[in-house]
Design an enzyme around this catalytic site. Structure first.
Site, PDB file in Angstrom:
ATOM      1  N   ASP A  45     -30.629 -10.220   1.831  1.00  0.00           N
ATOM      2  CA  ASP A  45     -31.484 -11.274   1.291  1.00  0.00           C
ATOM      3  C   ASP A  45     -32.309 -10.783   0.108  1.00  0.00           C
ATOM      4  O   ASP A  45     -32.577 -11.538  -0.839  1.00  0.00           O
ATOM      5  CB  ASP A  45     -32.421 -11.793   2.380  1.00  0.00           C
ATOM      6  CG  ASP A  45     -31.701 -12.699   3.372  1.00  0.00           C
ATOM      7  OD1 ASP A  45     -30.563 -13.113   3.078  1.00  0.00           O
ATOM      8  OD2 ASP A  45     -32.279 -12.998   4.436  1.00  0.00           O
ATOM      9  N   GLY A  46     -32.729  -9.508   0.149  1.00  0.00           N
ATOM     10  CA  GLY A  46     -33.495  -8.962  -0.964  1.00  0.00           C
ATOM     11  C   GLY A  46     -32.702  -8.940  -2.256  1.00  0.00           C
ATOM     12  O   GLY A  46     -33.250  -9.185  -3.335  1.00  0.00           O
ATOM     13  N   ASN A 122     -39.091 -17.768  -1.880  1.00  0.00           N
ATOM     14  CA  ASN A 122     -39.621 -17.570  -0.534  1.00  0.00           C
ATOM     15  C   ASN A 122     -41.087 -17.981  -0.408  1.00  0.00           C
ATOM     16  O   ASN A 122     -41.405 -18.919   0.306  1.00  0.00           O
ATOM     17  CB  ASN A 122     -39.471 -16.110  -0.110  1.00  0.00           C
ATOM     18  CG  ASN A 122     -38.133 -15.817   0.530  1.00  0.00           C
ATOM     19  OD1 ASN A 122     -37.283 -16.707   0.634  1.00  0.00           O
ATOM     20  ND2 ASN A 122     -37.930 -14.588   0.943  1.00  0.00           N
ATOM     21  N   ARG A 148     -62.316 -18.428   4.069  1.00  0.00           N
ATOM     22  CA  ARG A 148     -62.769 -17.037   4.016  1.00  0.00           C
ATOM     23  C   ARG A 148     -61.842 -16.216   4.893  1.00  0.00           C
ATOM     24  O   ARG A 148     -61.635 -16.547   6.058  1.00  0.00           O
ATOM     25  CB  ARG A 148     -64.209 -16.903   4.514  1.00  0.00           C
ATOM     26  CG  ARG A 148     -65.242 -17.545   3.610  1.00  0.00           C
ATOM     27  CD  ARG A 148     -66.607 -17.548   4.283  1.00  0.00           C
ATOM     28  NE  ARG A 148     -67.649 -18.051   3.411  1.00  0.00           N
ATOM     29  CZ  ARG A 148     -67.933 -19.338   3.230  1.00  0.00           C
ATOM     30  NH1 ARG A 148     -67.205 -20.250   3.875  1.00  0.00           N
ATOM     31  NH2 ARG A 148     -68.892 -19.717   2.427  1.00  0.00           N
ATOM     32  N   ASP A 150     -58.471 -12.877   4.672  1.00  0.00           N
ATOM     33  CA  ASP A 150     -57.718 -11.886   3.899  1.00  0.00           C
ATOM     34  C   ASP A 150     -56.905 -12.503   2.778  1.00  0.00           C
ATOM     35  O   ASP A 150     -56.649 -11.848   1.756  1.00  0.00           O
ATOM     36  CB  ASP A 150     -56.780 -11.106   4.823  1.00  0.00           C
ATOM     37  CG  ASP A 150     -57.522 -10.099   5.676  1.00  0.00           C
ATOM     38  OD1 ASP A 150     -58.737  -9.948   5.497  1.00  0.00           O
ATOM     39  OD2 ASP A 150     -56.880  -9.466   6.539  1.00  0.00           O
ATOM     40  N   THR A 161     -39.175 -18.408   7.224  1.00  0.00           N
ATOM     41  CA  THR A 161     -38.699 -17.434   8.203  1.00  0.00           C
ATOM     42  C   THR A 161     -39.058 -16.005   7.809  1.00  0.00           C
ATOM     43  O   THR A 161     -38.736 -15.064   8.546  1.00  0.00           O
ATOM     44  CB  THR A 161     -37.169 -17.527   8.357  1.00  0.00           C
ATOM     45  OG1 THR A 161     -36.559 -17.284   7.079  1.00  0.00           O
ATOM     46  CG2 THR A 161     -36.759 -18.887   8.873  1.00  0.00           C
ATOM     47  N   TYR A 163     -42.303 -13.789   5.542  1.00  0.00           N
ATOM     48  CA  TYR A 163     -43.690 -13.379   5.788  1.00  0.00           C
ATOM     49  C   TYR A 163     -44.477 -14.482   6.484  1.00  0.00           C
ATOM     50  O   TYR A 163     -45.304 -14.225   7.365  1.00  0.00           O
ATOM     51  CB  TYR A 163     -44.339 -12.997   4.457  1.00  0.00           C
ATOM     52  CG  TYR A 163     -45.748 -12.467   4.572  1.00  0.00           C
ATOM     53  CD1 TYR A 163     -46.087 -11.509   5.526  1.00  0.00           C
ATOM     54  CD2 TYR A 163     -46.743 -12.919   3.718  1.00  0.00           C
ATOM     55  CE1 TYR A 163     -47.378 -11.017   5.623  1.00  0.00           C
ATOM     56  CE2 TYR A 163     -48.036 -12.435   3.808  1.00  0.00           C
ATOM     57  CZ  TYR A 163     -48.345 -11.486   4.770  1.00  0.00           C
ATOM     58  OH  TYR A 163     -49.629 -11.004   4.858  1.00  0.00           O
ATOM     59  N   SER A 166     -44.332 -14.265  10.194  1.00  0.00           N
ATOM     60  CA  SER A 166     -45.124 -13.173  10.762  1.00  0.00           C
ATOM     61  C   SER A 166     -46.610 -13.516  10.819  1.00  0.00           C
ATOM     62  O   SER A 166     -47.362 -12.910  11.590  1.00  0.00           O
ATOM     63  CB  SER A 166     -44.919 -11.888   9.944  1.00  0.00           C
ATOM     64  OG  SER A 166     -45.556 -11.971   8.682  1.00  0.00           O
TER      65      SER A 166
END
Length: 268
Positions: A45-46, A122, A148, A150, A161, A163, A166
């Site tokens: 995929d990369g 993505n 507020r 990260d 599907t 990042y 996750s």
């Protein structure tokens, strides 16, 4: 037909690439790395993600085909031992394709008159370096919340599907012409409140975020990062462009999800 090949640098992948090039030459394909009709990627995929950005200015004019040299990916339909079948399919090509949504991103930087425009396959992620990010979030032009935490992730259905998953985001079928906003470690207490839930955004709505104060933001578009001067505003929307995959043998999306995250067997 004009074809291009994009492959990663893994030795086995390079051997598959050499074999495929020879088969294209033997069958009189026109190998054109500049203006192809079909881009064949070899790797995972990369590799396909890299090929998409390489040809993003021609994305409406080309179709992609993915060959995987490892595990089945979300963008790769063919195994490396099936390139003979792939070449036969290319020879009998009738122009069919399946299309997936893309993400349009407009970034306004301080002291710059023009917005930078990016396209993501993505996701796009905005973070601050080493400290809490604060930003106002607008949906469809209406103020929604002050975030507020990260950072924030905006993903396409195919990127849902990656990042996004996750982070606890939903897995979205790529036939849906939507984008998804997911928070990254939001701060929620008696003083600060956010929705703390992924949001699926309709194609006619912009997501607008206005980060506050800092000059150490890191903007990531797929696998590329853009640390730059102060960001004053970012707008996200379903792009008018789509990515097109040659529909010779396109694996069912939920089969890909099952194969990637669950597998064929389970413990009793």
């Amino acid at each position: 037909m004009k074809v291009a090949i994009v492959a990663n640098n893994v030795p086995h992948t390079q051997k598959v690439k050499d074999r495929l090039i020879q088969k294209f030459i033997d069958r009189h394909f026109d190998i054109d790395q500049q203006a192809p009709d079909v881009v064949v990627t070899i790797g995972g995929d990369g590799t396909l993600l890299s090929a998409f950005h390489q040809y993003k200015d021609r994305v409406d004019k080309i179709r992609f085909v993915g060959v995987h040299t490892g595990h089945l990916g979300f963008y790769t339909d063919w195994r490396d031992d099936e390139i003979d079948d792939l070449v036969v399919s290319l020879q009998s090509d009738n122009g069919q394709s399946v299309s997936y949504p893309l993400l349009e991103v407009q970034v306004k930087y301080q002291n710059e008159a023009q917005r930078e425009v990016y396209t993501a396959l993505n996701e796009v992620v905005l973070r601050r370096s080493g400290t809490t990010m604060m930003t106002d979030v607008y949906i469809g032009g209406e103020f929604f919340e002050r975030f507020r935490g990260d950072g924030l992730c905006v993903a396409t259905p195919t990127g849902s599907t990656a990042y996004n998953k996750s982070l606890g985001g939903a897995v979205v079928h790529p036939s849906l012409n939507v984008i998804q906003l997911t928070e990254i470690s939001s701060i929620n207490n008696r003083v600060f409140r956010t929705l703390s839930s992924p949001m699926i955004i309709a194609p006619n709505d912009w997501i607008t975020i206005e980060p506050e104060g800092a000059e150490d933001f890191i903007l990531s578009v797929d696998s590329d990062s853009y640390p730059k001067s102060k960001i004053t505003e970012i707008k996200f929307k379903v792009s008018k462009k789509k990515i097109h995959f040659a529909k010779y043998r396109h694996t069912h999306f939920w089969r890909r999800v099952q194969d990637s995250f669950i597998g064929d067997g389970y413990d009793n």
